[in-house]
Write a protein that holds these residues in place. Sequence first.
Motif, short mmCIF file in Angstrom:
data_model
loop_
_atom_site.label_atom_id
_atom_site.label_comp_id
_atom_site.label_asym_id
_atom_site.label_seq_id
_atom_site.Cartn_x
_atom_site.Cartn_y
_atom_site.Cartn_z
N VAL A 162 0.84 -1.20 0.00
CA VAL A 162 0.00 0.00 0.00
C VAL A 162 0.88 1.25 0.00
CG1 VAL A 162 -1.77 1.26 1.29
CG2 VAL A 162 -1.85 -1.23 1.19
N PHE A 163 1.96 1.17 0.74
CA PHE A 163 2.92 2.28 0.79
C PHE A 163 4.24 1.74 1.32
CE2 PHE A 163 5.14 5.07 3.78
CZ PHE A 163 5.62 6.01 2.88
N PRO A 181 3.84 1.40 -4.78
CA PRO A 181 2.57 1.18 -4.09
C PRO A 181 1.46 0.84 -5.08
CG PRO A 181 3.60 3.19 -3.32
CD PRO A 181 4.40 2.72 -4.50
N GLY A 182 0.57 -0.05 -4.65
CA GLY A 182 -0.54 -0.43 -5.51
C GLY A 182 -0.29 -1.71 -6.28
N ILE A 198 -0.73 -5.07 -11.06
CA ILE A 198 -1.46 -3.95 -10.47
C ILE A 198 -2.63 -4.49 -9.68
CG2 ILE A 198 -2.79 -1.88 -11.00
CD1 ILE A 198 -1.10 -1.84 -13.66
N ALA A 199 -2.71 -4.08 -8.43
CA ALA A 199 -3.80 -4.57 -7.59
C ALA A 199 -5.13 -4.04 -8.13
CB ALA A 199 -3.60 -4.10 -6.15
N SER B 97 -0.06 7.24 -1.97
CA SER B 97 -0.77 5.98 -2.18
C SER B 97 -2.17 6.35 -2.66
CB SER B 97 -0.82 5.18 -0.87
OG SER B 97 -1.43 3.93 -1.09
N ASP B 99 -4.41 5.23 -4.88
CA ASP B 99 -5.54 4.30 -4.98
C ASP B 99 -6.23 4.15 -3.63
OD1 ASP B 99 -5.14 3.88 -7.63
OD2 ASP B 99 -3.94 2.07 -7.37
N THR B 100 -5.41 3.99 -2.59
CA THR B 100 -5.97 3.82 -1.26
C THR B 100 -6.63 5.12 -0.79
OG1 THR B 100 -4.15 2.30 -0.85
CG2 THR B 100 -5.46 2.93 1.04
N GLN B 132 -3.38 7.95 -11.06
CA GLN B 132 -2.33 7.06 -10.62
C GLN B 132 -2.07 5.94 -11.53
OE1 GLN B 132 -2.08 5.89 -6.69
NE2 GLN B 132 -0.56 4.56 -7.13
N LYS B 134 -1.80 3.09 -12.71
CA LYS B 134 -2.38 2.26 -13.72
C LYS B 134 -3.34 1.29 -13.05
CE LYS B 134 2.26 2.89 -14.79
NZ LYS B 134 3.55 2.33 -14.77
N SER B 135 -3.93 1.63 -11.97
CA SER B 135 -4.74 0.67 -11.24
C SER B 135 -5.90 0.17 -12.05
CB SER B 135 -5.32 1.30 -10.03
OG SER B 135 -4.66 0.99 -8.94
#
Lengths: 281, 138
Positions: A162-163, A181-182, A198-199, B97, B99-100, B132, B134-135
């Motif tokens: 996440v980070f 992250p991600g 990529i999540a 971060s 996406d989060t 961001q 590329k989620s």
Amino acid sequence: MSKSNVAVLLLLRALLVGAAVLGLFSTAQAQGRIGVTQSIQNNPVGKPPGGLDRVLRVGTDVQANEVISTAADDRAHLVFLDGTTLTIGPSSSMTIDKFVYDPTTQKGELAVNATKGVFRIIGGRISKTSTIAVTTPAATMGIRGGIAVIGVQASATTAVLVFGNSLIVTANGVTQTITVPGLSVSTPTGGTPGAPTIAVQGDLAAALATLAGNATAAAATVAAIQTLVASNLGNAVTLQALIQAIIVANTATPITTTTTSTTLAVIVVPENPNQTGGSPN
Amino acid sequence: MKKLGTFLLLATVLVGCQSPDPVQKASPELQREYNAAFQKMLNDPGNLDVVMAYAQVATKTGDYEGAVGAYESVLLVDSNLPRVKLELGILYYRLKSYDTSRIYLEGALASPTLPADVRKPAELLLAKMPKQSKSKRT
């Protein structure tokens, strides 16, 4: 030997003795409190080494080598002495294998063994200089300076960075490293870690929701009380009826209460005589 | 022996310089405030005022992860707290971060009890969120 050499040797000896004392302190600390239960939902269980199972309550100390498990509706959030936090989702089980922390140098080691469930680790002081080690049936992971969400199933382990600086996943001699992250890495049990991908945001959102509290129960309770109030304006509602409504709202298989008390009846009176019901909001 | 002394001094300085820990970079006064707030939280973890106070000091110190941990513990008590979700959205944004961050900001906006003073900053931050990562979105 000159006086200056003697002085330096004495200094080194003092440093070594100091280091030994710190080592003893760290060992002793590892056998005592290493953190505390900060928040819970329902009844997560902890089993300290050599001790009996106990329900973790807010403020319950946590020890090294403690086994922590949760049932389907349980969650626990622990904070360690170095500031690391660990959230344990429902239907999960894990052991805190090692925790050593020297508050003076702000360095130490943290290792956990997760056998099933969903977890979030937010690194504290230890993770600034060392890697937090996480072992699962499928892989070993190292988290450096960051936040990771890990899902452990019998068939595979999935880890999301996440980070942070890095998340390193190793299994059967193959290592994958995430530094962005991600991204996530999945490792089938008995296999090797796949390439970072990529999540999927929906999956991450679902995992985070799993680790947060359950608002459904509270909402169901409020809705049940609202219904009861709306249908009984101006009438008496027994405590038994109130309890029954709450239980029915939160239980898949309703339980019959044995509480009977007409003396504890609640009279439901609208604030506005013209009111016919509705939400208190 | 002089060389050994110089080596020890240099090693100490280098070790001190290696840490990227924002708490260690903070002023002594802020460090004291941070440590006191953390100890208070350890000793009274169920007191939401104490937890929130630590989260605020951690944010001020730059220890965004510490603040995130504290706010997450509050969400475990009650997941329907739009103000806490906004704080988490801001912290994850600062941590890049995105996406989060987006997940928490959208969660705040979806709250049935959303106050106006939470809606506006959440919407503003979502609007300036980098596209961001590329989620994948589902």
